[in-house]
Design an enzyme around this catalytic site. Sequence first.
Site, PDB file in Angstrom:
ATOM      1  N   ASP A  93       0.863  -1.198   0.000  1.00  0.00           N
ATOM      2  CA  ASP A  93       0.000   0.000   0.000  1.00  0.00           C
ATOM      3  C   ASP A  93       0.891   1.236   0.000  1.00  0.00           C
ATOM      4  OD1 ASP A  93      -2.510   1.471   0.202  1.00  0.00           O
ATOM      5  OD2 ASP A  93      -1.920   1.952   2.243  1.00  0.00           O
ATOM      6  N   SER A  94       0.276   2.377  -0.300  1.00  0.00           N
ATOM      7  CA  SER A  94       1.020   3.640  -0.236  1.00  0.00           C
ATOM      8  C   SER A  94       1.433   3.960   1.207  1.00  0.00           C
ATOM      9  CB  SER A  94       0.147   4.770  -0.772  1.00  0.00           C
ATOM     10  OG  SER A  94      -0.983   4.916   0.064  1.00  0.00           O
TER      11      SER A  94
ATOM     12  N   TYR B 102      -0.846   8.560  -2.525  1.00  0.00           N
ATOM     13  CA  TYR B 102      -0.730   8.358  -3.966  1.00  0.00           C
ATOM     14  C   TYR B 102      -1.921   8.975  -4.715  1.00  0.00           C
ATOM     15  CZ  TYR B 102       2.851   4.572  -3.758  1.00  0.00           C
ATOM     16  OH  TYR B 102       3.990   3.817  -3.598  1.00  0.00           O
TER      17      TYR B 102
ATOM     18  N   CYS C 281      -4.306  -1.584  -2.099  1.00  0.00           N
ATOM     19  CA  CYS C 281      -4.421  -0.156  -2.361  1.00  0.00           C
ATOM     20  C   CYS C 281      -5.305  -0.017  -3.590  1.00  0.00           C
ATOM     21  CB  CYS C 281      -3.015   0.397  -2.641  1.00  0.00           C
ATOM     22  SG  CYS C 281      -2.995   2.117  -3.148  1.00  0.00           S
TER      23      CYS C 281
ATOM     24  N   THR D  38      -5.937   2.670  -5.239  1.00  0.00           N
ATOM     25  CA  THR D  38      -5.345   3.592  -6.213  1.00  0.00           C
ATOM     26  C   THR D  38      -4.370   2.829  -7.114  1.00  0.00           C
ATOM     27  OG1 THR D  38      -5.561   5.281  -4.507  1.00  0.00           O
ATOM     28  CG2 THR D  38      -4.149   5.797  -6.380  1.00  0.00           C
TER      29      THR D  38
ATOM     30  N   GLU E 133      -2.836   9.340   7.654  1.00  0.00           N
ATOM     31  CA  GLU E 133      -1.380   9.102   7.702  1.00  0.00           C
ATOM     32  C   GLU E 133      -0.728   9.952   8.796  1.00  0.00           C
ATOM     33  OE1 GLU E 133       1.119   7.254   5.636  1.00  0.00           O
ATOM     34  OE2 GLU E 133      -0.615   5.982   5.284  1.00  0.00           O
TER      35      GLU E 133
ATOM     36  N   CYS F  95     -11.069   2.952  -0.444  1.00  0.00           N
ATOM     37  CA  CYS F  95      -9.665   3.270  -0.191  1.00  0.00           C
ATOM     38  C   CYS F  95      -9.330   2.547   1.104  1.00  0.00           C
ATOM     39  CB  CYS F  95      -9.480   4.781  -0.010  1.00  0.00           C
ATOM     40  SG  CYS F  95      -7.861   5.220   0.662  1.00  0.00           S
TER      41      CYS F  95
ATOM     42  N   HIS G 196      -7.330   2.980   3.361  1.00  0.00           N
ATOM     43  CA  HIS G 196      -7.082   3.782   4.570  1.00  0.00           C
ATOM     44  C   HIS G 196      -8.386   4.027   5.365  1.00  0.00           C
ATOM     45  CE1 HIS G 196      -3.176   4.760   2.853  1.00  0.00           C
ATOM     46  NE2 HIS G 196      -2.843   5.400   3.960  1.00  0.00           N
TER      47      HIS G 196
HETATM   48  N1  DGL Z   1      -4.926   3.242   0.574  1.00  0.00           N
HETATM   49  C1  DGL Z   1      -4.861   3.573  -0.792  1.00  0.00           C
HETATM   50  C2  DGL Z   1      -6.121   3.253  -1.526  1.00  0.00           C
HETATM   51  O1  DGL Z   1      -6.741   2.258  -1.197  1.00  0.00           O
HETATM   52  C3  DGL Z   1      -4.126   4.801  -1.230  1.00  0.00           C
HETATM   53  C4  DGL Z   1      -4.421   6.080  -0.602  1.00  0.00           C
HETATM   54  C5  DGL Z   1      -3.456   7.154  -1.058  1.00  0.00           C
HETATM   55  O2  DGL Z   1      -2.245   6.935  -0.941  1.00  0.00           O
HETATM   56  O3  DGL Z   1      -3.913   8.199  -1.532  1.00  0.00           O
HETATM   57  O4  DGL Z   1      -6.503   3.912  -2.454  1.00  0.00           O
END
Ligand code: DGL
Length: 269
Positions: free
Chosen positions: A6-7, A38, A69, A71, A154, A188, A190
């Site tokens: 993941d990012s 990301y 992730c 993204t 984050e 997402c 997160h």
């Molecule tokens: N957790 C990631 C997702 O599912 C990326 C979030 C990010 O880095 O902007 O999209």
Amino acid sequence: MIGIFDSGFGGLTILKAVEKALPQYSYLYLGDNKRAPYGCRSDAEIYRYTLEGVEALFARGARLVILACNTSSAVALRKIQQEVLPFRYPHKRVLGIIIPTAEESDTFSQTKHIGVWATEATVQSGVYEREMLKIDPKLRITTLPCPLLVPLIEAGSKSSDAIKEAINVYIEALFERDTAIDTLILGCTHYPIIEDEIKSLLPTHVRVIAQGDIIAKKLAAYLERHADMETALSIQMDRVFLTTSADEEVKRIADSFYGERVGLEMVVL
Ligand code: DGL
């Protein structure tokens, strides 16, 4: 090992669910915390960073990598699967998390009106609409970019006023677009870190879908279908956590979000 990428911290929400369902395997987690988020980056950057992450996981012994992730799954997965793996890593596999989520989408909603919160890059890609409409063309899907959430998560706070304020803004924007929405997909990884806060602010009739359990179920089914991959996986129950950030605070937050001591190791991509 099974690599989880993941990012940043979001993939921990997928790892938690996957290791609960499949504890026997060894997992190697990589969060690119230094370069997160990301979601507001260009497709070229997201592709390059994701590929670097995947190759770092391969180099450390992952045979299978899950892009935990959305993204990266939206922007980089297909290109990696089609243009990189067959030529450079024919025996390795990279799986995403959007199509497995979309495959379940006909079971989510009574009204068939579904909201998806995601990053700007995921929303721009249109992949949620495309994949969910393949499953059920009658679905009405509203995707909403929520760019404030990942940087706040984050930064380490689950329940700050700033997070609550941002959640409220996105709830209002969602229902302005479609009042019949009865299901919200956290598109997402997160966002499940603040799932309790989101649920406490949403109208109570709205069902919240987080991806962890879906991905765990789909991974179990994948390994059943791919015995060659399953037998190649280590069953030592190792857990290794890597990050690209040297920041001590990142390590502290990882422990708190994972719910136990993670012992992050730093890597350079
Ligand atoms: N957790 C990631 C997702 O599912 C990326 C979030 C990010 O880095 O902007 O999209």
